[in-house]
Design a protein around this motif. Structure first.
Motif, PDB file in Angstrom:
ATOM      1  N   LEU A 130       9.246  -8.523   1.141  1.00 31.49           N
ATOM      2  CA  LEU A 130       9.334  -7.288   1.916  1.00 31.49           C
ATOM      3  C   LEU A 130       8.831  -7.503   3.334  1.00 31.49           C
ATOM      4  CD1 LEU A 130       7.759  -4.765  -0.627  1.00 31.49           C
ATOM      5  CD2 LEU A 130      10.171  -5.325  -0.340  1.00 31.49           C
ATOM      6  N   LEU A 131       9.391  -6.745   4.244  1.00 35.34           N
ATOM      7  CA  LEU A 131       8.863  -6.613   5.592  1.00 35.34           C
ATOM      8  C   LEU A 131       8.510  -5.140   5.696  1.00 35.34           C
ATOM      9  CD1 LEU A 131       8.475  -8.514   7.974  1.00 35.34           C
ATOM     10  CD2 LEU A 131      10.669  -7.759   8.855  1.00 35.34           C
ATOM     11  N   VAL A 132       7.211  -4.849   5.831  1.00 40.17           N
ATOM     12  CA  VAL A 132       6.764  -3.449   5.855  1.00 40.17           C
ATOM     13  C   VAL A 132       5.999  -3.170   7.134  1.00 40.17           C
ATOM     14  CG1 VAL A 132       6.597  -3.372   3.327  1.00 40.17           C
ATOM     15  CG2 VAL A 132       4.545  -3.832   4.674  1.00 40.17           C
ATOM     16  N   THR A 133       5.911  -1.908   7.443  1.00 39.78           N
ATOM     17  CA  THR A 133       5.048  -1.467   8.529  1.00 39.78           C
ATOM     18  C   THR A 133       4.167  -0.363   7.975  1.00 39.78           C
ATOM     19  OG1 THR A 133       4.946  -0.778  10.841  1.00 39.78           O
ATOM     20  CG2 THR A 133       6.676   0.228   9.487  1.00 39.78           C
ATOM     21  N   ARG A 134       2.991  -0.246   8.558  1.00 40.14           N
ATOM     22  CA  ARG A 134       2.078   0.816   8.136  1.00 40.14           C
ATOM     23  C   ARG A 134       1.289   1.272   9.342  1.00 40.14           C
ATOM     24  NH1 ARG A 134      -1.143  -3.540   4.913  1.00 40.14           N
ATOM     25  NH2 ARG A 134       0.445  -3.092   3.369  1.00 40.14           N
ATOM     26  N   MET A 172       0.826  -1.204   0.000  1.00 45.95           N
ATOM     27  CA  MET A 172       0.000   0.000   0.000  1.00 45.95           C
ATOM     28  C   MET A 172       0.859   1.252   0.000  1.00 45.95           C
ATOM     29  SD  MET A 172      -2.804  -1.265   2.805  1.00 45.95           S
ATOM     30  CE  MET A 172      -3.815   0.193   2.678  1.00 45.95           C
ATOM     31  N   MET A 173       0.305   2.319  -0.589  1.00 42.58           N
ATOM     32  CA  MET A 173       0.990   3.605  -0.554  1.00 42.58           C
ATOM     33  C   MET A 173       1.176   4.010   0.904  1.00 42.58           C
ATOM     34  SD  MET A 173      -0.025   6.395  -3.411  1.00 42.58           S
ATOM     35  CE  MET A 173      -0.306   7.760  -2.336  1.00 42.58           C
ATOM     36  N   GLY A 174       2.362   4.496   1.234  1.00 44.78           N
ATOM     37  CA  GLY A 174       2.653   4.907   2.598  1.00 44.78           C
ATOM     38  C   GLY A 174       3.311   3.831   3.429  1.00 44.78           C
ATOM     39  N   ASP A 175       3.371   2.591   2.918  1.00 43.45           N
ATOM     40  CA  ASP A 175       4.068   1.526   3.646  1.00 43.45           C
ATOM     41  C   ASP A 175       5.537   1.903   3.791  1.00 43.45           C
ATOM     42  OD1 ASP A 175       1.804  -0.039   3.858  1.00 43.45           O
ATOM     43  OD2 ASP A 175       2.450  -1.548   2.406  1.00 43.45           O
ATOM     44  N   LYS A 176       6.086   1.635   4.963  1.00 43.45           N
ATOM     45  CA  LYS A 176       7.522   1.842   5.187  1.00 43.45           C
ATOM     46  C   LYS A 176       8.202   0.491   5.024  1.00 43.45           C
ATOM     47  CE  LYS A 176      10.936   3.557   8.451  1.00 43.45           C
ATOM     48  NZ  LYS A 176      11.159   4.188   9.759  1.00 43.45           N
ATOM     49  N   ILE A 177       9.197   0.444   4.148  1.00 43.72           N
ATOM     50  CA  ILE A 177       9.902  -0.810   3.870  1.00 43.72           C
ATOM     51  C   ILE A 177      11.033  -0.970   4.876  1.00 43.72           C
ATOM     52  CG2 ILE A 177      11.204  -2.131   2.172  1.00 43.72           C
ATOM     53  CD1 ILE A 177       9.710  -0.535  -0.011  1.00 43.72           C
ATOM     54  N   MET A 178      10.923  -2.021   5.695  1.00 39.91           N
ATOM     55  CA  MET A 178      11.919  -2.287   6.733  1.00 39.91           C
ATOM     56  C   MET A 178      13.013  -3.240   6.230  1.00 39.91           C
ATOM     57  SD  MET A 178      10.544  -0.399   9.023  1.00 39.91           S
ATOM     58  CE  MET A 178      11.409  -0.742  10.531  1.00 39.91           C
ATOM     59  N   GLN A 179      12.613  -4.228   5.426  1.00 38.36           N
ATOM     60  CA  GLN A 179      13.564  -5.198   4.877  1.00 38.36           C
ATOM     61  C   GLN A 179      13.170  -5.579   3.457  1.00 38.36           C
ATOM     62  OE1 GLN A 179      13.830  -8.805   7.164  1.00 38.36           O
ATOM     63  NE2 GLN A 179      14.776  -7.816   8.916  1.00 38.36           N
ATOM     64  N   VAL A 180      14.183  -5.920   2.662  1.00 39.36           N
ATOM     65  CA  VAL A 180      13.986  -6.482   1.320  1.00 39.36           C
ATOM     66  C   VAL A 180      14.843  -7.738   1.242  1.00 39.36           C
ATOM     67  CG1 VAL A 180      14.374  -6.170  -1.145  1.00 39.36           C
ATOM     68  CG2 VAL A 180      13.500  -4.272   0.207  1.00 39.36           C
ATOM     69  N   ASN A 181      14.194  -8.886   1.077  1.00 34.81           N
ATOM     70  CA  ASN A 181      14.891 -10.173   1.001  1.00 34.81           C
ATOM     71  C   ASN A 181      15.910 -10.345   2.129  1.00 34.81           C
ATOM     72  OD1 ASN A 181      13.388 -10.881  -1.229  1.00 34.81           O
ATOM     73  ND2 ASN A 181      14.926 -10.197  -2.680  1.00 34.81           N
ATOM     74  N   GLY A 182      15.510  -9.919   3.333  1.00 33.32           N
ATOM     75  CA  GLY A 182      16.360 -10.063   4.514  1.00 33.32           C
ATOM     76  C   GLY A 182      17.337  -8.931   4.750  1.00 33.32           C
ATOM     77  N   TRP A 183      17.461  -8.005   3.818  1.00 32.80           N
ATOM     78  CA  TRP A 183      18.388  -6.876   3.965  1.00 32.80           C
ATOM     79  C   TRP A 183      17.701  -5.719   4.684  1.00 32.80           C
ATOM     80  CZ3 TRP A 183      23.476  -6.951   2.615  1.00 32.80           C
ATOM     81  CH2 TRP A 183      23.895  -8.025   1.831  1.00 32.80           C
ATOM     82  N   ASP A 184      18.357  -5.174   5.686  1.00 35.14           N
ATOM     83  CA  ASP A 184      17.843  -4.030   6.446  1.00 35.14           C
ATOM     84  C   ASP A 184      17.791  -2.802   5.546  1.00 35.14           C
ATOM     85  OD1 ASP A 184      17.243  -2.066   8.302  1.00 35.14           O
ATOM     86  OD2 ASP A 184      19.123  -2.244   9.411  1.00 35.14           O
ATOM     87  N   MET A 185      16.631  -2.163   5.485  1.00 37.95           N
ATOM     88  CA  MET A 185      16.451  -0.987   4.618  1.00 37.95           C
ATOM     89  C   MET A 185      16.366   0.314   5.420  1.00 37.95           C
ATOM     90  SD  MET A 185      16.289  -2.171   1.508  1.00 37.95           S
ATOM     91  CE  MET A 185      15.335  -1.109   0.458  1.00 37.95           C
ATOM     92  N   THR A 186      16.572   0.254   6.719  1.00 37.57           N
ATOM     93  CA  THR A 186      16.347   1.439   7.547  1.00 37.57           C
ATOM     94  C   THR A 186      17.469   2.467   7.474  1.00 37.57           C
ATOM     95  OG1 THR A 186      17.287   0.366   9.516  1.00 37.57           O
ATOM     96  CG2 THR A 186      14.892   0.158   9.166  1.00 37.57           C
ATOM     97  N   MET A 187      18.627   2.084   6.980  1.00 36.39           N
ATOM     98  CA  MET A 187      19.749   3.023   6.903  1.00 36.39           C
ATOM     99  C   MET A 187      20.370   3.045   5.507  1.00 36.39           C
ATOM    100  SD  MET A 187      19.882   4.550   9.767  1.00 36.39           S
ATOM    101  CE  MET A 187      21.436   5.401   9.664  1.00 36.39           C
ATOM    102  N   MET A 188      19.526   3.050   4.482  1.00 37.48           N
ATOM    103  CA  MET A 188      20.014   3.041   3.096  1.00 37.48           C
ATOM    104  C   MET A 188      19.733   4.369   2.418  1.00 37.48           C
ATOM    105  SD  MET A 188      19.377  -0.567   1.283  1.00 37.48           S
ATOM    106  CE  MET A 188      20.191  -2.029   1.847  1.00 37.48           C
ATOM    107  N   THR A 189      20.583   4.680   1.444  1.00 35.70           N
ATOM    108  CA  THR A 189      20.303   5.835   0.601  1.00 35.70           C
ATOM    109  C   THR A 189      19.180   5.432  -0.353  1.00 35.70           C
ATOM    110  OG1 THR A 189      21.838   5.192  -1.152  1.00 35.70           O
ATOM    111  CG2 THR A 189      22.731   6.567   0.649  1.00 35.70           C
ATOM    112  N   HIS A 190      18.603   6.413  -1.012  1.00 33.34           N
ATOM    113  CA  HIS A 190      17.531   6.137  -1.970  1.00 33.34           C
ATOM    114  C   HIS A 190      18.035   5.219  -3.076  1.00 33.34           C
ATOM    115  CE1 HIS A 190      13.787   6.932  -4.116  1.00 33.34           C
ATOM    116  NE2 HIS A 190      14.536   6.931  -5.214  1.00 33.34           N
ATOM    117  N   ASP A 191      19.217   5.487  -3.600  1.00 29.37           N
ATOM    118  CA  ASP A 191      19.763   4.696  -4.692  1.00 29.37           C
ATOM    119  C   ASP A 191      20.085   3.261  -4.257  1.00 29.37           C
ATOM    120  OD1 ASP A 191      20.472   4.722  -7.499  1.00 29.37           O
ATOM    121  OD2 ASP A 191      22.546   4.461  -6.844  1.00 29.37           O
ATOM    122  N   GLN A 192      20.626   3.091  -3.040  1.00 26.26           N
ATOM    123  CA  GLN A 192      20.899   1.743  -2.529  1.00 26.26           C
ATOM    124  C   GLN A 192      19.600   0.939  -2.427  1.00 26.26           C
ATOM    125  OE1 GLN A 192      22.780   2.983   1.124  1.00 26.26           O
ATOM    126  NE2 GLN A 192      24.812   2.354   0.420  1.00 26.26           N
TER     127      GLN A 192
END
Length: 128
Positions: free
Chosen positions: A107-111, A72-92
């Motif tokens: 994905l592991l998302v929170t909303r 859903m729009m507004g979901d915050k992506i926490m992980q992608v295929n087990g990789w932590d997404m909380t400290m990534m640049t947009h391009d990463q």
């Protein structure tokens, strides 16, 4: 979903598995992202306190793989295929999502609605 730097973060998450759609040589997910540690969080419409530099879903293609999977729009992506997404640049984050050799993205998302549902169930649970 605000947090204090250096303190543990507790969030309610949902797992979403997106089967990429093959279109010629391209694999399509059907959504766009915004945010990242290199972006201005004040410009993110989904950041509640305007300090959150997380990766958020900013657009969903109608009928696309992401919508079919329940993203859903507004979901915050926490992980992608087990990789932590909380400290990534947009391009990463973009590169992690669009890897050519991965047909499925887990994905592991929170909303906000997930957090509100849990908060509501805790507040209405009968005390013993």
């Amino acid at each position: 979903m605000s947090f204090v730097p250096g303190q543990p973060v507790t969030v309610v998450t949902q797992r979403i598995e997106i089967q990429k759609l093959r279109h010629g040589d391209n694999l399509i997910l059907g959504f766009s992202i915004g945010g990242g540690i290199d972006q201005d969080p004040a410009q993110n419409p989904f950041s509640e306190d305007k300090a959150d530099k997380g990766i958020y879903v900013t657009r969903i293609s109608p009928g696309g793989p992401a919508e079919v999977a329940g993203l859903m729009m507004g979901d915050k992506i926490m992980q992608v295929n087990g990789w932590d997404m909380t400290m990534m640049t947009h391009d990463q984050a973009r590169k992690r999502l669009t890897k050519k050799n991965e047909d499925v993205v887990r994905l592991l998302v929170t909303r906000k609605s997930l957090e509100e549902a849990v908060r509501h169930s805790i507040n209405t649970y009968p005390k013993q």
